[in-house]
Design a protein around this motif. Sequence first.
Motif, PDB file in Angstrom:
ATOM      1  N   ARG A 498      28.749 -20.659  28.624  1.00 28.66           N
ATOM      2  CA  ARG A 498      29.685 -20.523  27.509  1.00 28.66           C
ATOM      3  C   ARG A 498      29.740 -21.792  26.665  1.00 28.66           C
ATOM      4  NH1 ARG A 498      31.216 -16.626  24.758  1.00 28.66           N
ATOM      5  NH2 ARG A 498      32.276 -15.442  26.388  1.00 28.66           N
ATOM      6  N   THR A 499      29.805 -22.952  27.305  1.00 27.48           N
ATOM      7  CA  THR A 499      29.878 -24.214  26.572  1.00 27.48           C
ATOM      8  C   THR A 499      29.341 -25.339  27.446  1.00 27.48           C
ATOM      9  OG1 THR A 499      31.349 -25.655  25.292  1.00 27.48           O
ATOM     10  CG2 THR A 499      32.215 -24.764  27.338  1.00 27.48           C
ATOM     11  N   VAL A 500      28.888 -26.411  26.805  1.00 27.49           N
ATOM     12  CA  VAL A 500      28.321 -27.569  27.509  1.00 27.49           C
ATOM     13  C   VAL A 500      28.997 -28.832  26.996  1.00 27.49           C
ATOM     14  CG1 VAL A 500      26.246 -28.934  27.945  1.00 27.49           C
ATOM     15  CG2 VAL A 500      26.101 -26.438  27.874  1.00 27.49           C
ATOM     16  N   ALA A 501      29.361 -29.731  27.928  1.00 24.69           N
ATOM     17  CA  ALA A 501      29.930 -31.037  27.575  1.00 24.69           C
ATOM     18  C   ALA A 501      29.115 -32.120  28.270  1.00 24.69           C
ATOM     19  CB  ALA A 501      31.398 -31.122  27.996  1.00 24.69           C
ATOM     20  N   VAL A 502      28.843 -33.202  27.560  1.00 25.04           N
ATOM     21  CA  VAL A 502      28.021 -34.284  28.089  1.00 25.04           C
ATOM     22  C   VAL A 502      28.907 -35.288  28.812  1.00 25.04           C
ATOM     23  CG1 VAL A 502      26.428 -36.154  27.509  1.00 25.04           C
ATOM     24  CG2 VAL A 502      26.345 -33.986  26.239  1.00 25.04           C
ATOM     25  N   VAL A 503      28.533 -35.627  30.062  1.00 20.15           N
ATOM     26  CA  VAL A 503      29.260 -36.621  30.849  1.00 20.15           C
ATOM     27  C   VAL A 503      28.637 -38.002  30.657  1.00 20.15           C
ATOM     28  CG1 VAL A 503      29.949 -37.319  33.173  1.00 20.15           C
ATOM     29  CG2 VAL A 503      30.006 -34.897  32.530  1.00 20.15           C
ATOM     30  N   ASP A 504      27.349 -38.098  30.870  1.00 22.06           N
ATOM     31  CA  ASP A 504      26.609 -39.355  30.676  1.00 22.06           C
ATOM     32  C   ASP A 504      25.172 -39.008  30.326  1.00 22.06           C
ATOM     33  OD1 ASP A 504      25.448 -38.632  33.182  1.00 22.06           O
ATOM     34  OD2 ASP A 504      27.008 -39.753  34.239  1.00 22.06           O
ATOM     35  N   ASP A 505      24.268 -39.931  30.519  1.00 22.79           N
ATOM     36  CA  ASP A 505      22.870 -39.701  30.125  1.00 22.79           C
ATOM     37  C   ASP A 505      22.255 -38.513  30.850  1.00 22.79           C
ATOM     38  OD1 ASP A 505      23.048 -41.831  28.445  1.00 22.79           O
ATOM     39  OD2 ASP A 505      22.190 -43.281  29.857  1.00 22.79           O
ATOM     40  N   GLU A 506      22.668 -38.276  32.075  1.00 20.93           N
ATOM     41  CA  GLU A 506      22.093 -37.182  32.849  1.00 20.93           C
ATOM     42  C   GLU A 506      23.098 -36.069  33.133  1.00 20.93           C
ATOM     43  OE1 GLU A 506      19.037 -36.461  34.117  1.00 20.93           O
ATOM     44  OE2 GLU A 506      18.178 -38.124  32.986  1.00 20.93           O
ATOM     45  N   GLY A 507      24.348 -36.455  33.387  1.00 21.77           N
ATOM     46  CA  GLY A 507      25.334 -35.484  33.849  1.00 21.77           C
ATOM     47  C   GLY A 507      25.867 -34.584  32.752  1.00 21.77           C
ATOM     48  N   LEU A 508      26.111 -33.333  33.135  1.00 23.15           N
ATOM     49  CA  LEU A 508      26.640 -32.334  32.211  1.00 23.15           C
ATOM     50  C   LEU A 508      27.771 -31.567  32.884  1.00 23.15           C
ATOM     51  CD1 LEU A 508      23.310 -30.743  30.865  1.00 23.15           C
ATOM     52  CD2 LEU A 508      24.693 -32.501  29.740  1.00 23.15           C
ATOM     53  N   LEU A 509      28.669 -31.065  32.067  1.00 19.31           N
ATOM     54  CA  LEU A 509      29.656 -30.077  32.488  1.00 19.31           C
ATOM     55  C   LEU A 509      29.344 -28.777  31.762  1.00 19.31           C
ATOM     56  CD1 LEU A 509      33.018 -32.088  32.352  1.00 19.31           C
ATOM     57  CD2 LEU A 509      31.660 -31.533  34.375  1.00 19.31           C
ATOM     58  N   VAL A 510      29.367 -27.678  32.498  1.00 18.01           N
ATOM     59  CA  VAL A 510      29.023 -26.375  31.927  1.00 18.01           C
ATOM     60  C   VAL A 510      30.165 -25.399  32.191  1.00 18.01           C
ATOM     61  CG1 VAL A 510      27.384 -24.461  31.922  1.00 18.01           C
ATOM     62  CG2 VAL A 510      26.577 -26.797  32.327  1.00 18.01           C
ATOM     63  N   GLY A 511      30.745 -24.859  31.134  1.00 18.49           N
ATOM     64  CA  GLY A 511      31.719 -23.783  31.268  1.00 18.49           C
ATOM     65  C   GLY A 511      31.012 -22.449  31.175  1.00 18.49           C
ATOM     66  N   THR A 512      31.365 -21.504  32.043  1.00 20.40           N
ATOM     67  CA  THR A 512      30.646 -20.237  32.103  1.00 20.40           C
ATOM     68  C   THR A 512      31.544 -19.061  31.739  1.00 20.40           C
ATOM     69  OG1 THR A 512      31.138 -19.588  34.392  1.00 20.40           O
ATOM     70  CG2 THR A 512      29.423 -21.260  34.065  1.00 20.40           C
ATOM     71  N   THR A 513      30.902 -17.933  31.496  1.00 20.87           N
ATOM     72  CA  THR A 513      31.637 -16.730  31.104  1.00 20.87           C
ATOM     73  C   THR A 513      32.353 -16.080  32.277  1.00 20.87           C
ATOM     74  OG1 THR A 513      29.630 -15.416  31.416  1.00 20.87           O
ATOM     75  CG2 THR A 513      30.073 -16.247  29.201  1.00 20.87           C
ATOM     76  N   ARG A 514      32.065 -16.523  33.496  1.00 17.06           N
ATOM     77  CA  ARG A 514      32.782 -16.008  34.668  1.00 17.06           C
ATOM     78  C   ARG A 514      33.831 -17.020  35.140  1.00 17.06           C
ATOM     79  NH1 ARG A 514      30.936 -11.400  36.961  1.00 17.06           N
ATOM     80  NH2 ARG A 514      31.833 -11.930  38.999  1.00 17.06           N
ATOM     81  N   HIS A 533      39.413 -16.269  38.944  1.00 15.92           N
ATOM     82  CA  HIS A 533      39.196 -14.828  38.832  1.00 15.92           C
ATOM     83  C   HIS A 533      38.843 -14.450  37.397  1.00 15.92           C
ATOM     84  CE1 HIS A 533      40.148 -13.232  42.804  1.00 15.92           C
ATOM     85  NE2 HIS A 533      41.128 -14.125  42.891  1.00 15.92           N
ATOM     86  N   LEU A 534      38.335 -13.232  37.251  1.00 16.89           N
ATOM     87  CA  LEU A 534      37.884 -12.757  35.939  1.00 16.89           C
ATOM     88  C   LEU A 534      38.813 -11.726  35.317  1.00 16.89           C
ATOM     89  CD1 LEU A 534      34.106 -12.183  36.756  1.00 16.89           C
ATOM     90  CD2 LEU A 534      35.140 -14.183  35.707  1.00 16.89           C
ATOM     91  N   ASP A 535      39.677 -11.146  36.118  1.00 16.89           N
ATOM     92  CA  ASP A 535      40.489 -10.038  35.611  1.00 16.89           C
ATOM     93  C   ASP A 535      41.873 -10.095  36.242  1.00 16.89           C
ATOM     94  OD1 ASP A 535      41.179  -7.780  34.206  1.00 16.89           O
ATOM     95  OD2 ASP A 535      39.461  -6.584  34.868  1.00 16.89           O
ATOM     96  N   GLU A 536      42.680  -9.138  35.894  1.00 18.78           N
ATOM     97  CA  GLU A 536      44.088  -9.118  36.280  1.00 18.78           C
ATOM     98  C   GLU A 536      44.267  -9.246  37.784  1.00 18.78           C
ATOM     99  OE1 GLU A 536      48.065  -6.471  35.205  1.00 18.78           O
ATOM    100  OE2 GLU A 536      46.079  -5.807  34.615  1.00 18.78           O
ATOM    101  N   MET A 537      45.220 -10.088  38.193  1.00 17.13           N
ATOM    102  CA  MET A 537      45.503 -10.326  39.608  1.00 17.13           C
ATOM    103  C   MET A 537      46.867  -9.757  39.985  1.00 17.13           C
ATOM    104  SD  MET A 537      44.281 -14.247  40.299  1.00 17.13           S
ATOM    105  CE  MET A 537      45.201 -14.903  38.921  1.00 17.13           C
ATOM    106  N   TRP A 538      46.925  -9.159  41.197  1.00 17.78           N
ATOM    107  CA  TRP A 538      48.194  -8.699  41.762  1.00 17.78           C
ATOM    108  C   TRP A 538      48.342  -9.122  43.221  1.00 17.78           C
ATOM    109  CZ3 TRP A 538      52.362  -6.405  39.456  1.00 17.78           C
ATOM    110  CH2 TRP A 538      52.190  -6.004  38.129  1.00 17.78           C
ATOM    111  N   GLY A 539      47.255  -9.189  43.952  1.00 16.34           N
ATOM    112  CA  GLY A 539      47.336  -9.471  45.375  1.00 16.34           C
ATOM    113  C   GLY A 539      47.431 -10.955  45.673  1.00 16.34           C
ATOM    114  N   LEU A 540      48.420 -11.353  46.488  1.00 16.18           N
ATOM    115  CA  LEU A 540      48.626 -12.748  46.871  1.00 16.18           C
ATOM    116  C   LEU A 540      49.240 -12.780  48.262  1.00 16.18           C
ATOM    117  CD1 LEU A 540      48.827 -15.827  46.206  1.00 16.18           C
ATOM    118  CD2 LEU A 540      51.089 -15.333  45.256  1.00 16.18           C
ATOM    119  N   ALA A 541      48.696 -13.639  49.131  1.00 18.03           N
ATOM    120  CA  ALA A 541      49.244 -13.806  50.478  1.00 18.03           C
ATOM    121  C   ALA A 541      48.982 -15.225  50.949  1.00 18.03           C
ATOM    122  CB  ALA A 541      48.619 -12.798  51.448  1.00 18.03           C
TER     123      ALA A 541
END
Length: 834
Positions: A498-514, A533-541
């Motif tokens: 989905r998107t990419v952000a540069v950390v340093d010369d080698e490192g990257l952060l990648v945001g994904t569609t999931r 999660h990707l969709d509506e949540m109801w269950g929690l324990a």
Amino acid sequence: MDSSTNSLDDVSADGSTDYPDRSSSLEVRLQAQEDEITLLKSSLADALRRIRMHDQLLPLLKQQLIAVNPSAARVLNSDGFTSGRKLSSSSANDGIYHAATAARVRRNSEKLANPERQRKRLDKKAASSANLLTRSPSLESRAKELIASAGSPGSRRGTYSQEQSIKMFIRGRPITMYVPSNIQNYDNLKMELPSERLELDWVYGYRGRDCRANLFFLPSGEAVYFIACVIVLYHIKNRTQRHYRKHTDSVRCLAVHPDNVRVASGQTAGVDKDGKPMQACVHIWDSATLVTLQQIGLGTFQRGVGVGSLAFSIADSGTFLCVIDDSNEHILSVWDCTKGTKHAEIKTTNEAVFAVDFNPSDSNNIITCGKSHVYFWTLSAGQFTKKQGIFGKYKKPKFIHCFVFSLTGDVLTGDSEGNILPWAKSAADTKTLGKGAKETYQIVRPIKAHEGSVFTLCTLKCGALLSGGGKDRKIIRWSADLAPERECEIPEKFGAVRTVAVVDDEGLLVGTTRNAILRGSFSDGFVAIVQGHLDEMWGLATHPSQSIFLTCSHDRQVCLWNTEEHNLDWCITLEEYGLCADFCPSGSVVSVGLSTGRWVVLDLVTQEVISESTDGNEQLSVMKYSPDGRFLAVGSHDNFIYIYSVTESGRRYSRFGRCNGHSSFITHLDWSKDGCYIVSNSGDYEILYWDIAGGCKLLRNRFESKDREWASFTCVLGFHVIGVWLEGSDGTDINALCRSHNEKVVAVADDFCKVHLFQYPCPKPKAPSYKYEGHGSHVTNVCFTHNDSHLLSIGGKDTCILQWKVTGGGVGESRETLASTSSTSTSSPEPPAS
């Protein structure tokens, strides 16, 4: 003589023919009247018996009133409120009843009624009398208990409360609740705010499924991104979070100032609790101090319209901010960041707009892109002029998802055809456009980059370019002259880039569609540092003894999280989506109820399904183990509660029985501390009690359960939680609640994106509470951890999990009996932001 005889014979013959029918009719009528008299006598006897019981109770009540207030004796005597006068009144009433009965019998004997109609009327009266008679024994037995207990002075105060009951109304339906014996003066009971508070400790999740350019890396070492109403600043190395929480609805876009300290964030407009649209706005804030510097656009954007895209100007060091709203015309506005005033605005297009940015070398040039368009805007003297990018001989893509500026000043766009398109100014084609045509922006040469869409482009300081693909999930590094240099592919389970952000010369952060954020490099690959999660949540324990919790969502994923490490321990995908869950008291397995009536038991170590069953064909709404682990209750939307015997530490299940009595779907249930009884709520606001050990029997007399102690309290309807309901609630305003294990507070998840914290119990209306914001959707569930150190809350559509730290109030101490001398505070102040 003969004629008269014949005439008489004719009359006699006619009369003899009608006589049997008339006689039969009279007999039927007589029998009906006798039946009615019998029923009336029975009703009269019942009324007299109730009057006698009332006469016996009056002296006791008088004694109690005198014991509390001696001066009451004089008032009672002056008003004639004595047993002697009451008895005379009772005698008068007896006379009235007898007179009314005699008159009614006389009227019935005089009128001629249809026998069939009379029988129907009698059947109706018989049913009514039967109902009255079935109610009277309970009243009589209760009166006997009261009279019997009156002999001991120590029991009189408790006796007084036995008959106390109160009613609350939801959507016009009265719900009767009985006051427990340990609360003597309900009317004088006063509610106060809890001594505990909540502080936002951690946010799980990231919004990548439907947002763009929403992940940046700051010089402070923090990744900044958002989910729901919270903007998270996550320190990569230290693995700590800070949170900006001044937004009142879901955040949709981010922009970082050229100074890499200030941040702009825009939110959706949303609606208030009455359904009225609220106003969108943009916040400019300091990422070091989390202090809000400017609030832009409040009251000027259309009501009900959110903010879609943001960008700071670069050439003048971030003096201006451009904003694209989500109205039908997608209005482009430019604002002075220091003054918070609007500089200019214009309607862009009726099509979707995905991105906006200033030309880094000229703040008067702005570009927007979206569905089938690229627009080049020039701002002069507060007025905009527009030029459209010309695709010419090249195929026009359906979407232009993103764009960046190269070091040479060219514009590079990424589209839904997988192409990177460089744009440049060119002289107008006078042969085609005619004399006087102005210069245009046209494609230099298309570059096929990805299979599927190009979702993101990112330039490096050296002039190289990074592109992120959709269908192929690839990240490709391009040289300054757009030649491919390196590429890698992110794992399929994380979705597209989905998107990419540069950390340093080698490192990257990648945001994904999931909804994941990955950290890594081309050489080392990528690992997830944020997941959700990707969709509506109801269950929690929450686990009964460990600092872990489980969530399940409409995305069919079941996830186990660690509250101390703040990470995802494991995640599995089921065939159907889960809606509810509960840990076995042994702590080794967890049960998950699914949308089809099926439920599964998972081993926490191996994540394997060790047992599965199906109850009905409708969704399951609640799973709850008894405190001793001997039973599992499964609440379904088919109106039944299914009870299972549990053996082998939660690994073997056999059907024990079924609770049948609700007239709507099951919403919540709780077990008694001895594991023998259940209290349950349903969709039509019923409160029912069940004797499980006695064979899943419905307890008809709810009064007998008023003093029963419950191992948990998650039912949204009950005497102890009356105060959590706002006046005028429609019954769906509260989705869930949870009492802490120390029984000191109760947390509430409402339909208006709020989490509330009340003292427990809170049995009076308008109880005060602390309310906490952060969710951008209806809050579907809340749950305390095993030691009450934290509270977990989950959102519906915002896919967000918030972990709150419980502070103050002596966490871990047991709850004392609610005193009747509490303060009278009725306000619900907003706690200070973290």
